[in-house]
Scaffold this motif. Sequence first.
Motif, short mmCIF file in Angstrom:
data_model
loop_
_atom_site.label_atom_id
_atom_site.label_comp_id
_atom_site.label_asym_id
_atom_site.label_seq_id
_atom_site.Cartn_x
_atom_site.Cartn_y
_atom_site.Cartn_z
N PRO A 277 0.77 -18.54 14.76
CA PRO A 277 0.83 -19.02 16.14
C PRO A 277 1.73 -20.24 16.29
N GLU A 278 2.31 -20.40 17.48
CA GLU A 278 3.13 -21.57 17.75
C GLU A 278 2.31 -22.85 17.75
N ASP A 279 1.08 -22.77 18.25
CA ASP A 279 0.20 -23.94 18.28
C ASP A 279 -0.18 -24.30 16.85
N PRO A 280 0.20 -25.50 16.37
CA PRO A 280 -0.08 -25.86 14.97
C PRO A 280 -1.56 -25.96 14.65
N LYS A 281 -2.41 -26.02 15.68
CA LYS A 281 -3.85 -26.10 15.45
C LYS A 281 -4.55 -24.75 15.53
N ALA A 282 -3.84 -23.73 16.00
CA ALA A 282 -4.44 -22.41 16.14
C ALA A 282 -4.58 -21.75 14.77
N PRO A 283 -5.76 -21.23 14.45
CA PRO A 283 -5.95 -20.61 13.13
C PRO A 283 -5.29 -19.24 13.05
N PHE A 284 -4.99 -18.82 11.84
CA PHE A 284 -4.53 -17.46 11.57
C PHE A 284 -4.98 -17.10 10.18
N ASP A 285 -5.02 -15.81 9.89
CA ASP A 285 -5.50 -15.33 8.60
C ASP A 285 -4.34 -15.26 7.61
N CYS A 286 -4.35 -16.15 6.62
CA CYS A 286 -3.25 -16.19 5.64
C CYS A 286 -3.14 -14.90 4.85
N ARG A 287 -4.23 -14.12 4.77
CA ARG A 287 -4.18 -12.87 4.02
C ARG A 287 -3.23 -11.87 4.67
N LYS A 288 -3.05 -11.97 5.98
CA LYS A 288 -2.10 -11.09 6.65
C LYS A 288 -0.67 -11.40 6.22
N VAL A 289 -0.38 -12.67 5.99
CA VAL A 289 0.94 -13.04 5.48
C VAL A 289 1.11 -12.52 4.05
N ILE A 290 0.08 -12.71 3.22
CA ILE A 290 0.15 -12.24 1.83
C ILE A 290 0.39 -10.74 1.79
N GLU A 291 -0.30 -10.00 2.64
CA GLU A 291 -0.17 -8.55 2.64
C GLU A 291 1.23 -8.10 3.07
N ARG A 292 1.90 -8.90 3.90
CA ARG A 292 3.28 -8.58 4.28
C ARG A 292 4.25 -8.90 3.14
N LEU A 293 3.89 -9.89 2.33
CA LEU A 293 4.77 -10.28 1.23
C LEU A 293 4.59 -9.37 0.01
N ALA A 294 3.36 -8.92 -0.23
CA ALA A 294 3.07 -8.11 -1.42
C ALA A 294 3.61 -6.69 -1.25
N ASP A 295 4.11 -6.13 -2.35
CA ASP A 295 4.60 -4.76 -2.32
C ASP A 295 3.51 -3.83 -1.80
N GLU A 296 3.86 -3.05 -0.77
CA GLU A 296 2.95 -2.07 -0.17
C GLU A 296 1.63 -2.70 0.28
N GLY A 297 1.63 -3.99 0.53
CA GLY A 297 0.41 -4.67 0.97
C GLY A 297 -0.69 -4.71 -0.07
N ASP A 298 -0.34 -4.47 -1.34
CA ASP A 298 -1.34 -4.38 -2.41
C ASP A 298 -1.69 -5.78 -2.91
N PHE A 299 -2.85 -6.27 -2.51
CA PHE A 299 -3.29 -7.62 -2.87
C PHE A 299 -4.73 -7.57 -3.35
N LEU A 300 -4.96 -8.06 -4.57
CA LEU A 300 -6.31 -8.12 -5.13
C LEU A 300 -6.80 -9.55 -5.01
N GLU A 301 -7.67 -9.80 -4.03
CA GLU A 301 -8.19 -11.15 -3.83
C GLU A 301 -9.27 -11.46 -4.87
N VAL A 302 -9.25 -12.66 -5.38
CA VAL A 302 -10.20 -13.13 -6.39
C VAL A 302 -11.09 -14.19 -5.77
N MET A 303 -12.39 -14.13 -6.06
CA MET A 303 -13.37 -15.10 -5.54
C MET A 303 -13.31 -15.20 -4.01
N ALA A 304 -13.31 -14.05 -3.36
CA ALA A 304 -13.17 -14.01 -1.91
C ALA A 304 -14.32 -14.70 -1.19
#
Length: 517
Positions: A277-304
């Motif tokens: 979000p443009e608002d620096p205080k508005a939250p967003f889910d960082c996992r969505k960014v990780i999934e865009r960066l990871a090949d085929e969205g394949d991300f194994l989260e640890v200690m979720a």
Amino acid sequence: MAISKALADELERRRAVALAGGGEKKAEARHAEARMTARERLEALFSPGTFQEFGLHARHNTRHFGMESREIPGDGVITGTGFVDGRPVAAFSQDFTVSGGSLGEIHAKKICHTLDHAGKAGVPIIGFNDSGGARIQEGVGALSAYGQVFYRNVQLSGVVPQISVIAGPCAGGAAYSPALTDFTIMTREHAQMFICGPEVIRAVTGQATSMDEIGSAEVQASVAGNIHFIAEDDAHAVALVHRLLSFLPSNNMMDPPHRIEPELAIADDPVLDDLVPEDPKAPFDCRKVIERLADEGDFLEVMAEFAANIVIGFGRIGGIVVGFVANQPMVKAGALDIDASDKAARFVRFCNIFNIPLVTLVDVPGFLPGVHEERRGIIRHGAKMLFSYASSTVPKITVIMRKAYGGAYIAMCSQDMGADRVLAWPSAEIAVMGAEGAVNILYRKELSEAEDKRAKAKELAEEYRAEFASPYLSAGMLFVSDVIQPRQTRSAIALALRGLMSKRETRPPKKHGNIPL
């Protein structure tokens, strides 16, 4: 010389007894609870036909205790090696159907033999824990046996990956072996993990509690932080072991199982432009960014479930295995607290041990303020992150997405902590503190004289961001390698990783550093 029928029959009889474990009725009782037997867990782990057993004919030693000798098949544990997805792996599986899976000298000797083999062969070790604890009748011998297992866990630490599966009781001293390994998986039902049970706690302290409060998978995952994954059942636990191994090398002298293509695909991802979000205080889910960066969205989260204000886990970028560390703005605004610092620091150290590059995604307002955090030692715990990143020699790439304030900016792998590349988005803010706090300190006079203090504060905050927190200011001072559009991030990281695969960095000779524990 031909083997006589009598000898062959005796061999088959002994094998049948050992393979039967606790017997058909106990196996059926396990199946009625939708649980696997100890041997079935190993069969599910290894590729068919590849398991070679150690110590099938091991016998319980009763000579020192004046007891009648009785047969305990395999002495309550099954050990050996096999192949998982084409790779050799060592494993042991405690058998609760045989004397409650209790640990004695021979039981421990089999486990130790398997651990020793893993170290010599340079292969991962998987342990299925399902035991009633130390064999009381063996006295101090059983305690010594635990010590021998713990000693080997420590000797193998940083040499080969160690994965524990808690699939039943894991009580008292037995819990320390999984705690010494790299990753722990616990089944949601039927598994317990604790040092002192409810009865002991009540007897010693007078506190009334339940097993769900102290020893359940949910508590260990979300409150205590002792385990890394919750499995729904035994089959799911084995599947998690397979998935975890798919990102890990067999030992510390090997590279992770990268899947590098000869030609690196370079393409922008416009979706990333709209995730934050443009608002620096508005939250967003960082996992969505990780999934865009990871090949085929394949991300194994640890200690979720633990310290959810920071996200860690494994993925691949351009075929290269990486460990992700990311602030999570949806929880505590992504601030670093004691638990988040511990969680991230240990993961960073694991990745460094096993040659896994680190990708750090930053949106951090600082270390979490509060009396509780200060009194519990946030300084000491936060220092673990500094120590872990600074001592890591693997490729390290940092992406500053939004806020990067104060000491937390440094702790999230700034250039000064050894980052090989620091990329910033145009939305990044890098400063000693947030704009609002800085305005209150730096512009008190202007605020006090303003008719509309709120409007003036907003105006001054924007000026502060532009003048003191701009990513271009940091880039101009070479603290940031480049300012890029979010859509370019995946390609930029992939290129940087490809260029850093030959990285070599030496440190002063020493036994080890003294991390602030």
